[in-house]
Design an enzyme around this catalytic site. Structure first.
Site, PDB file in Angstrom:
ATOM      1  N   CYS A 246       0.856  -1.088  -0.179  1.00  0.00           N
ATOM      2  CA  CYS A 246       0.005  -0.287  -0.303  1.00  0.00           C
ATOM      3  C   CYS A 246       0.836   1.053   0.107  1.00  0.00           C
ATOM      4  O   CYS A 246       1.954   1.016   0.774  1.00  0.00           O
ATOM      5  CB  CYS A 246      -0.840  -0.247   1.361  1.00  0.00           C
ATOM      6  SG  CYS A 246      -1.935   1.463   1.314  1.00  0.00           S
TER       7      CYS A 246
ATOM      8  N   ASP B  13       0.847   3.577   1.303  1.00  0.00           N
ATOM      9  CA  ASP B  13       0.753   4.135   2.648  1.00  0.00           C
ATOM     10  C   ASP B  13       1.866   4.776   3.519  1.00  0.00           C
ATOM     11  O   ASP B  13       2.833   4.347   3.439  1.00  0.00           O
ATOM     12  CB  ASP B  13      -0.118   3.149   4.029  1.00  0.00           C
ATOM     13  CG  ASP B  13      -0.927   3.652   5.690  1.00  0.00           C
ATOM     14  OD1 ASP B  13      -0.009   4.678   6.252  1.00  0.00           O
ATOM     15  OD2 ASP B  13      -2.123   3.944   5.329  1.00  0.00           O
TER      16      ASP B  13
ATOM     17  N   ARG C 257       2.591   4.974   6.503  1.00  0.00           N
ATOM     18  CA  ARG C 257       3.327   4.042   7.656  1.00  0.00           C
ATOM     19  C   ARG C 257       3.602   2.649   7.272  1.00  0.00           C
ATOM     20  O   ARG C 257       3.799   1.534   7.798  1.00  0.00           O
ATOM     21  CB  ARG C 257       2.485   3.943   8.510  1.00  0.00           C
ATOM     22  CG  ARG C 257       1.359   4.885   8.845  1.00  0.00           C
ATOM     23  CD  ARG C 257       0.504   5.702   9.764  1.00  0.00           C
ATOM     24  NE  ARG C 257      -1.053   4.609   8.867  1.00  0.00           N
ATOM     25  CZ  ARG C 257      -2.229   4.399   9.034  1.00  0.00           C
ATOM     26  NH1 ARG C 257      -2.632   4.998  10.497  1.00  0.00           N
ATOM     27  NH2 ARG C 257      -2.959   4.413   8.571  1.00  0.00           N
TER      28      ARG C 257
ATOM     29  N   HIS D 106      -2.524  -4.248   5.135  1.00  0.00           N
ATOM     30  CA  HIS D 106      -2.051  -3.610   6.273  1.00  0.00           C
ATOM     31  C   HIS D 106      -3.194  -3.730   6.814  1.00  0.00           C
ATOM     32  O   HIS D 106      -4.547  -3.035   6.291  1.00  0.00           O
ATOM     33  CB  HIS D 106      -1.512  -2.135   6.405  1.00  0.00           C
ATOM     34  CG  HIS D 106      -1.642  -1.195   5.555  1.00  0.00           C
ATOM     35  ND1 HIS D 106      -2.480  -0.497   6.948  1.00  0.00           N
ATOM     36  CD2 HIS D 106      -1.941  -0.469   4.688  1.00  0.00           C
ATOM     37  CE1 HIS D 106      -2.563   1.067   5.441  1.00  0.00           C
ATOM     38  NE2 HIS D 106      -2.109   0.163   4.401  1.00  0.00           N
TER      39      HIS D 106
ATOM     40  N   CYS E 230      -6.534   0.060   7.004  1.00  0.00           N
ATOM     41  CA  CYS E 230      -6.117   0.322   5.380  1.00  0.00           C
ATOM     42  C   CYS E 230      -7.136   1.372   5.016  1.00  0.00           C
ATOM     43  O   CYS E 230      -8.050   0.899   4.945  1.00  0.00           O
ATOM     44  CB  CYS E 230      -5.650  -0.570   4.136  1.00  0.00           C
ATOM     45  SG  CYS E 230      -4.994   0.106   2.905  1.00  0.00           S
TER      46      CYS E 230
HETATM   47 CO    CO Z   1      -3.442   0.848   2.993  1.00  0.00          CO
END
Ligand code: CO
Length: 244
Positions: free
Chosen positions: A68, A70, A72, A124, A127
């Site tokens: 992803c 993302d 993090r 994750h 999400c």
């Molecule tokens: Co995500």
């Protein structure tokens, strides 16, 4: 926005709080980032003087990570790997779509040229893409992308409906989405062709806990041309049944 999260503007049924990117980059200023970069490079050279010279000549990663976007979930850091050790593709909610030339090109280059031995689709928990797909709140262009997750959810809706609450539904959909993307990956022409010519290659599905930093194997690895569709479908249903 100051808390690093954004409340769902329309008060959706899921009461979700979409994660937004932390504001640290603005606070740091770009010059600070360049200074940090210099310190990082100096530290690596101090440990291994020819590190960057060696990397500049070639990359030989054995892994392709499809994760992803993302902020993090950075591939190298959470696996403790150095530059040169993992080839990476990231998009919102780690999707592998048969019409996405970007993702398919990364897979093709990784398999045919770099000859990676493993491709790991890593989702994750928490999400934002998965949560938004489930909440079905309009957010613009990205709604079209998230439709693919809604398709996965709809396929197993009768199971998701039985889950105790919305948090459980988001968590399970984060997992099931990974499984569905591993199936898509296994069915790509690139991966199928590699298996047909006997190239050693395995696909895997993992999920990462943002709240504990732990990667978990979803146990859906596949490494040959045998049909993955029926076994993955049964695996997903069993997984959702276990969650009840
Ligand atoms: Co995500």
């Amino acid at each position: 926005m100051h808390s690093g999260q954004l409340d769902c503007a329309t008060g959706c049924a899921y009461g979700l709080r979409y994660a937004v990117e932390p504001r640290r980059v603005e606070q740091l200023k770009l010059d600070d980032l360049l200074t940090r970069n210099r310190k990082w490079a100096d530290k690596i050279i101090a440990e291994q003087p020819d590190f960057f010279e060696q990397l500049a000549r070639q990359q030989q990663p054995e892994l392709l990570w499809i994760g992803c976007a993302d902020s993090r979930v950075p591939a190298n850091e959470i696996m403790g790997l150095m530059p040169g050790e993992v080839f990476v593709h990231r998009n919102v909610a780690n999707l592998v779509l048969h019409t996405d030339l970007n993702c398919l090109s990364v897979i093709q280059y990784a398999v045919d040229v770099l000859k990676v031995k493993h491709i790991i689709v890593t989702g994750h928990y928490s999400c934002g893409g998965v949560a938004a797909a489930l909440a079905n709140e309009p957010m613009g262009l990205i709604d079209n992308w998230l439709r693919n997750i809604q398709d996965v959810w709809r396929r197993y809706k009768s199971y998701f409906d039985q889950l105790p609450d919305d948090n459980a539904r988001v968590a399970r959909l984060c997992e099931v989405n990974v499984m569905a993307q591993v199936m898509n990956l296994a069915e790509t022409t690139v991966v199928q062709a590699a298996w047909q010519r006997g190239q050693k290659l395995a696909v895997h599905g993992w999920i990462y806990g943002i709240d504990n930093g732990i990667l978990k194997d979803l146990d859906v690895s596949h490494q040959d041309t045998s049909s993955i569709r029926d076994t993955m479908d049964a695996r997903i249903k069993a997984h959702l049944r276990d969650a009840l």
